[in-house]
Every structure is written in C-alpha cells, then in structure tokens.
Design a protein around this motif. Structure first.
Motif, PDB file in Angstrom:
ATOM      1  N   PRO A  54      12.788   2.315   6.921  1.00  0.00           N
ATOM      2  CA  PRO A  54      12.147   1.802   5.713  1.00  0.00           C
ATOM      3  C   PRO A  54      12.684   2.475   4.451  1.00  0.00           C
ATOM      4  O   PRO A  54      13.204   3.594   4.505  1.00  0.00           O
ATOM      5  N   VAL A  55      12.558   1.765   3.328  1.00  0.00           N
ATOM      6  CA  VAL A  55      13.015   2.278   2.041  1.00  0.00           C
ATOM      7  C   VAL A  55      11.887   2.149   1.015  1.00  0.00           C
ATOM      8  O   VAL A  55      11.072   1.225   1.093  1.00  0.00           O
ATOM      9  N   PRO A  56      11.826   3.071   0.050  1.00  0.00           N
ATOM     10  CA  PRO A  56      10.811   2.964  -0.994  1.00  0.00           C
ATOM     11  C   PRO A  56      11.124   1.793  -1.926  1.00  0.00           C
ATOM     12  O   PRO A  56      12.296   1.504  -2.203  1.00  0.00           O
ATOM     13  N   VAL A  57      10.089   1.121  -2.382  1.00  0.00           N
ATOM     14  CA  VAL A  57      10.253   0.019  -3.324  1.00  0.00           C
ATOM     15  C   VAL A  57       9.263   0.190  -4.469  1.00  0.00           C
ATOM     16  O   VAL A  57       8.316   0.979  -4.390  1.00  0.00           O
ATOM     17  N   ARG A  58       9.498  -0.577  -5.507  1.00  0.00           N
ATOM     18  CA  ARG A  58       8.629  -0.572  -6.700  1.00  0.00           C
ATOM     19  C   ARG A  58       8.179  -2.005  -6.918  1.00  0.00           C
ATOM     20  O   ARG A  58       8.976  -2.865  -7.281  1.00  0.00           O
ATOM     21  N   THR A  59       6.905  -2.271  -6.676  1.00  0.00           N
ATOM     22  CA  THR A  59       6.399  -3.643  -6.728  1.00  0.00           C
ATOM     23  C   THR A  59       5.581  -3.885  -7.993  1.00  0.00           C
ATOM     24  O   THR A  59       5.477  -3.028  -8.870  1.00  0.00           O
ATOM     25  N   GLY A  60       4.972  -5.082  -8.065  1.00  0.00           N
ATOM     26  CA  GLY A  60       4.308  -5.519  -9.283  1.00  0.00           C
ATOM     27  C   GLY A  60       3.140  -4.661  -9.736  1.00  0.00           C
ATOM     28  O   GLY A  60       2.364  -4.157  -8.928  1.00  0.00           O
ATOM     29  N   LYS A  61       3.019  -4.545 -11.033  1.00  0.00           N
ATOM     30  CA  LYS A  61       1.920  -3.787 -11.641  1.00  0.00           C
ATOM     31  C   LYS A  61       0.672  -4.658 -11.744  1.00  0.00           C
ATOM     32  O   LYS A  61       0.699  -5.849 -11.444  1.00  0.00           O
ATOM     33  N   LYS A  62      -0.441  -4.066 -12.180  1.00  0.00           N
ATOM     34  CA  LYS A  62      -1.687  -4.797 -12.355  1.00  0.00           C
ATOM     35  C   LYS A  62      -1.483  -5.928 -13.354  1.00  0.00           C
ATOM     36  O   LYS A  62      -0.984  -5.714 -14.461  1.00  0.00           O
ATOM     37  N   GLY A  63      -1.838  -7.115 -12.959  1.00  0.00           N
ATOM     38  CA  GLY A  63      -1.649  -8.278 -13.817  1.00  0.00           C
ATOM     39  C   GLY A  63      -0.421  -9.086 -13.454  1.00  0.00           C
ATOM     40  O   GLY A  63      -0.355 -10.286 -13.730  1.00  0.00           O
TER      41      GLY A  63
ATOM     42  N   ASN B 290      11.434  -4.157  -6.546  1.00  0.00           N
ATOM     43  CA  ASN B 290      12.574  -3.372  -7.006  1.00  0.00           C
ATOM     44  C   ASN B 290      13.075  -2.453  -5.905  1.00  0.00           C
ATOM     45  O   ASN B 290      12.273  -1.882  -5.155  1.00  0.00           O
ATOM     46  N   MET B 291      14.402  -2.271  -5.851  1.00  0.00           N
ATOM     47  CA  MET B 291      15.014  -1.405  -4.853  1.00  0.00           C
ATOM     48  C   MET B 291      16.129  -0.600  -5.507  1.00  0.00           C
ATOM     49  O   MET B 291      16.681  -0.999  -6.537  1.00  0.00           O
ATOM     50  N   ARG B 292      16.475   0.518  -4.897  1.00  0.00           N
ATOM     51  CA  ARG B 292      17.619   1.280  -5.374  1.00  0.00           C
ATOM     52  C   ARG B 292      18.891   0.500  -5.060  1.00  0.00           C
ATOM     53  O   ARG B 292      18.917  -0.301  -4.106  1.00  0.00           O
ATOM     54  N   PRO B 293      19.948   0.694  -5.859  1.00  0.00           N
ATOM     55  CA  PRO B 293      21.150  -0.134  -5.718  1.00  0.00           C
ATOM     56  C   PRO B 293      21.730  -0.215  -4.312  1.00  0.00           C
ATOM     57  O   PRO B 293      22.024  -1.315  -3.825  1.00  0.00           O
ATOM     58  N   ALA B 294      21.896   0.906  -3.636  1.00  0.00           N
ATOM     59  CA  ALA B 294      22.510   0.883  -2.302  1.00  0.00           C
ATOM     60  C   ALA B 294      21.646   0.108  -1.311  1.00  0.00           C
ATOM     61  O   ALA B 294      22.163  -0.598  -0.433  1.00  0.00           O
ATOM     62  N   GLU B 295      20.352   0.207  -1.463  1.00  0.00           N
ATOM     63  CA  GLU B 295      19.443  -0.459  -0.538  1.00  0.00           C
ATOM     64  C   GLU B 295      19.337  -1.959  -0.825  1.00  0.00           C
ATOM     65  O   GLU B 295      19.265  -2.775   0.103  1.00  0.00           O
TER      66      GLU B 295
ATOM     67  N   THR C 220       0.829  -1.208   0.000  1.00  0.00           N
ATOM     68  CA  THR C 220       0.000   0.000   0.000  1.00  0.00           C
ATOM     69  C   THR C 220       0.862   1.256   0.000  1.00  0.00           C
ATOM     70  O   THR C 220       0.609   2.199  -0.756  1.00  0.00           O
ATOM     71  N   ARG C 221       1.879   1.264   0.847  1.00  0.00           N
ATOM     72  CA  ARG C 221       2.760   2.430   0.932  1.00  0.00           C
ATOM     73  C   ARG C 221       4.020   2.272   0.101  1.00  0.00           C
ATOM     74  O   ARG C 221       4.856   3.188   0.067  1.00  0.00           O
ATOM     75  N   GLN C 222       4.168   1.125  -0.581  1.00  0.00           N
ATOM     76  CA  GLN C 222       5.360   0.859  -1.381  1.00  0.00           C
ATOM     77  C   GLN C 222       6.632   1.068  -0.544  1.00  0.00           C
ATOM     78  O   GLN C 222       7.563   1.778  -0.937  1.00  0.00           O
ATOM     79  N   LEU C 223       6.633   0.406   0.612  1.00  0.00           N
ATOM     80  CA  LEU C 223       7.729   0.505   1.558  1.00  0.00           C
ATOM     81  C   LEU C 223       8.224  -0.879   1.943  1.00  0.00           C
ATOM     82  O   LEU C 223       7.446  -1.832   1.988  1.00  0.00           O
ATOM     83  N   SER C 224       9.507  -0.977   2.246  1.00  0.00           N
ATOM     84  CA  SER C 224      10.051  -2.211   2.802  1.00  0.00           C
ATOM     85  C   SER C 224      11.047  -1.864   3.896  1.00  0.00           C
ATOM     86  O   SER C 224      11.643  -0.779   3.896  1.00  0.00           O
ATOM     87  N   TRP C 225      11.191  -2.780   4.841  1.00  0.00           N
ATOM     88  CA  TRP C 225      12.165  -2.616   5.916  1.00  0.00           C
ATOM     89  C   TRP C 225      12.516  -3.990   6.466  1.00  0.00           C
ATOM     90  O   TRP C 225      11.840  -4.982   6.199  1.00  0.00           O
ATOM     91  N   ILE C 226      13.583  -4.032   7.249  1.00  0.00           N
ATOM     92  CA  ILE C 226      13.986  -5.261   7.930  1.00  0.00           C
ATOM     93  C   ILE C 226      13.869  -5.025   9.420  1.00  0.00           C
ATOM     94  O   ILE C 226      14.339  -4.000   9.937  1.00  0.00           O
TER      95      ILE C 226
END
Length: 210
Positions: free
Chosen positions: A117-126, A182-187, A101-107
C-alpha cells in the motif's frame, strides 16, 4: 533545516505552548515523553509541520499535527496486509482499493497484493472523495484540470472528475484534495503502468476530519 523553511524562520525562537496532543506528538517524534513543551520539542514539532505543510507551523501539538501523525502510524501498521479486514472486494480480479480512513491505496488481484500500500491524499471536507464501486473510464498521462488549471500527471479518472494522479506536495498536507486521490509521482506512475481503462476501483471509509 526543515524542508520549505527559511533561515529567518529556522532562527526564530520557538515559543508555542503545550498542545492537547503533547505526549502523543513527543512519542511520535522520539522526544522525551513528559507532556511538557520544551524549546527542543517545539522546534521538532515545527519542523514536522513545515515539512508537511501544516499551518501555522508554530510548534503547537494541535489536532491537525496529531491527525497527520496518527494516520502515518495506521499506514505503517497496515504493512503488507492492507486488506486484512476484507473491506476491499477480492472477487473482482485486478482492483485499485482506496481506504479513506487510513489514507491508503493499493492494487490487488483477488486476494494477492500486486502493489502498495501507498499513502494518498484524498478529498477535503466539502469535496470528499466519493465512496463506492467504480471503474477507470478515462486516462490522460499529461492531463491539466480545466477547473483548477493545475497539472494532473498520470491522471486515471474513475468517478466524474475524480482521479488518481500525481502531485509533488506531502501526502499528509491538510486539508486535502478537491476530490481526487493524490499520489506521489513514482507511485502514480506505477499505477499508470499497472492499471488500464475498465479496471475496478473501490473507495471506502471516511477521511479523518471530514
């Protein structure tokens, strides 16, 4: 000049009309909030769209543009307490949480925030990122997708072909991934160092627009 723009594009007149999210977008960009589309508003919106790969980068304050901005605001509001609502399990020890929902991930480790937390890019519709409790079952630091023929650095697979991995595009680039997180390279590199095979992953929520 905005990232990815060309001299010709930058010089072109910005003539898009008022969008349905005009006031919200103006406020986000620090523009005068009057709900009226000015040339300066249009250029500021177009610059944001170009930076994050939102097409067309016309300067129109439409749904995709506001969706990206609203997600950014939710991510900022999460601060250092992304699991405040307790939706990611705290009884698993070390676990990678993904809030679609917030396009966030953390450990986290129990209730302790370890990274993010870091921003992520997750799956699209379908090709949505599937929800539920999973475990990392395979890791490949230099993985190349056999399906899409693209590089997936720091790939850590947790559900079928879905994995954490690095990309170079914006985390707010629509419509999303083919299912991976998806994550940015450093993350992605930090996740690689902090996680190992067998570690828990928990994915929940619903990505806006899916």
């Amino acid at each position: 000049m905005a990232l990815g723009s060309t001299p010709a594009a930058a010089a072109a007149a910005c003539t898009a009309g008022k969008g349905p999210y005009q006031k919200q977008v103006e406020k986000f960009l620090g523009r005068p909030v009057d709900g009226k589309q000015s040339s300066a508003d249009c250029k500021a919106i177009r610059s944001f769209q170009t930076k994050h790969g939102i097409a067309p980068a016309s300067g129109f304050a439409g749904t995709l543009t506001w969706q990206a901005m609203d997600t950014m605001l939710q991510q900022k509001a999460a601060g250092k307490t992304p699991n405040k609502a307790g939706k990611c399990p705290v009884n698993k020890g070390r676990i990678a949480c993904v809030d679609l929902t917030r396009q966030l991930s953390w450990i986290q480790d129990g209730k302790k925030l370890v990274y993010g937390p870091v921003p992520v890019r997750t799956g699209k519709k379908g090709t949505e990122t599937r929800t539920g409790a999973r475990k990392i079952y395979w890791r490949n630091i230099d993985h190349v997708s056999s399906i899409y023929k693209v590089k997936m650095p720091y790939a850590q697979f947790f559900d079928g072909g879905q994995a954490f991995h690095s990309v170079t595009k914006s985390m707010w680039n629509p419509p999303g991934s083919a299912g991976c997180v998806n994550m940015r390279p450093a993350e992605a590199k930090a996740y690689w160092k902090l996680l190992k095979k067998g570690d828990d992953v928990y994915v929940y929520g619903q990505k806006p627009g899916t």
